[in-house]
Design an enzyme around this catalytic site. Sequence first.
Site, PDB file in Angstrom:
ATOM      1  N   GLY A   1       0.859  -1.179   0.000  1.00  0.00           N
ATOM      2  CA  GLY A   1       0.000   0.000   0.000  1.00  0.00           C
ATOM      3  C   GLY A   1       0.891   1.223   0.000  1.00  0.00           C
ATOM      4  O   GLY A   1       2.050   1.146   0.438  1.00  0.00           O
TER       5      GLY A   1
ATOM      6  N   GLN B   1       3.640   9.810   0.909  1.00  0.00           N
ATOM      7  CA  GLN B   1       4.879   9.029   0.882  1.00  0.00           C
ATOM      8  C   GLN B   1       5.691   9.248  -0.384  1.00  0.00           C
ATOM      9  O   GLN B   1       6.835   8.816  -0.477  1.00  0.00           O
ATOM     10  CB  GLN B   1       4.566   7.531   1.028  1.00  0.00           C
ATOM     11  CG  GLN B   1       4.008   7.177   2.379  1.00  0.00           C
ATOM     12  CD  GLN B   1       3.793   5.691   2.482  1.00  0.00           C
ATOM     13  OE1 GLN B   1       2.759   5.193   2.075  1.00  0.00           O
ATOM     14  NE2 GLN B   1       4.774   4.964   2.984  1.00  0.00           N
TER      15      GLN B   1
ATOM     16  N   CYS C   1       6.707  -0.122   6.878  1.00  0.00           N
ATOM     17  CA  CYS C   1       6.295   1.024   6.078  1.00  0.00           C
ATOM     18  C   CYS C   1       7.445   1.408   5.144  1.00  0.00           C
ATOM     19  O   CYS C   1       8.595   1.439   5.574  1.00  0.00           O
ATOM     20  CB  CYS C   1       5.974   2.186   7.020  1.00  0.00           C
ATOM     21  SG  CYS C   1       5.471   3.687   6.182  1.00  0.00           S
ATOM     22  N   LEU C   2       7.114   1.695   3.883  1.00  0.00           N
ATOM     23  CA  LEU C   2       8.166   2.066   2.927  1.00  0.00           C
ATOM     24  C   LEU C   2       8.872   3.353   3.347  1.00  0.00           C
ATOM     25  O   LEU C   2      10.004   3.595   2.946  1.00  0.00           O
ATOM     26  CB  LEU C   2       7.584   2.234   1.519  1.00  0.00           C
ATOM     27  CG  LEU C   2       7.055   0.960   0.855  1.00  0.00           C
ATOM     28  CD1 LEU C   2       6.537   1.263  -0.538  1.00  0.00           C
ATOM     29  CD2 LEU C   2       8.123  -0.102   0.806  1.00  0.00           C
TER      30      LEU C   2
ATOM     31  N   GLU D   1      -2.674   3.218   5.726  1.00  0.00           N
ATOM     32  CA  GLU D   1      -2.503   4.225   4.663  1.00  0.00           C
ATOM     33  C   GLU D   1      -3.310   5.495   4.943  1.00  0.00           C
ATOM     34  O   GLU D   1      -2.841   6.599   4.662  1.00  0.00           O
ATOM     35  CB  GLU D   1      -2.882   3.632   3.300  1.00  0.00           C
ATOM     36  CG  GLU D   1      -2.073   2.409   2.863  1.00  0.00           C
ATOM     37  CD  GLU D   1      -0.562   2.601   2.920  1.00  0.00           C
ATOM     38  OE1 GLU D   1      -0.100   3.746   2.806  1.00  0.00           O
ATOM     39  OE2 GLU D   1       0.148   1.603   3.109  1.00  0.00           O
TER      40      GLU D   1
ATOM     41  N   HIS E   1      -1.540   7.849   7.088  1.00  0.00           N
ATOM     42  CA  HIS E   1      -0.552   8.682   6.382  1.00  0.00           C
ATOM     43  C   HIS E   1      -1.176  10.002   5.922  1.00  0.00           C
ATOM     44  O   HIS E   1      -0.498  11.033   5.894  1.00  0.00           O
ATOM     45  CB  HIS E   1      -0.005   7.961   5.151  1.00  0.00           C
ATOM     46  CG  HIS E   1       1.124   7.023   5.438  1.00  0.00           C
ATOM     47  ND1 HIS E   1       2.325   7.440   5.966  1.00  0.00           N
ATOM     48  CD2 HIS E   1       1.250   5.685   5.267  1.00  0.00           C
ATOM     49  CE1 HIS E   1       3.131   6.389   6.103  1.00  0.00           C
ATOM     50  NE2 HIS E   1       2.505   5.319   5.689  1.00  0.00           N
TER      51      HIS E   1
HETATM   52 ZN   LIG Z   1       3.303   3.464   5.658  1.00  0.00          ZN
END
Ligand SMILES: [Zn+2]
Length: 162
Positions: free
Chosen positions: A44, A49, A89-90, A132, A135
């Site tokens: 996701g 991001q 998380c990326l 998400e 975020h």
């Molecule tokens: Zn994340």
Amino acid sequence: MLKIATYPQPILRRTAKEVKVFDQELKDLATAMAKIMYEDDGIGLAAPQVSVSQRMLVIGAKDGKSFKAYINPEITFFSKEKCVNEEGCLSLPKIYGLVQRSKKVHVKYQDLDGKWQKEKIKDFNAIILQHEIDHLNGILFIDRVSKITQGQDLLDALKAKL
Ligand SMILES: [Zn+2]
């Protein structure tokens, strides 16, 4: 070319703005987000991001190619029944931790054509969606974590930069 914003970049702490224009550019952004998400083995990705402060996110599918975009999403129901899962998380590479979230949620959102949709989601996808949407409100999983399971030293080093 989109690039993943990593913690502690300030964009990740901003409240993203409502999407008002549903055009080709938005569709291209969603496609580009899905591409970078898959390249980085994510499941996701929210627009902040990739340093775009807009209320949109994409969630991947099992085929490892297709995706679903949620624009201006809002959770209208959180189940009392919770579950605890290890999240990553990326934007926080190599850091993982246990987070408690609702097992089921109802979400309303606009699709890429601006049409309002409603969906009931449970289990893994419900967890991703809650992560998400956080975020979009400047919230990261490390704010909700009960225990960091991997990368505590990395996290401490990043926090020291603040
Ligand atoms: Zn994340």
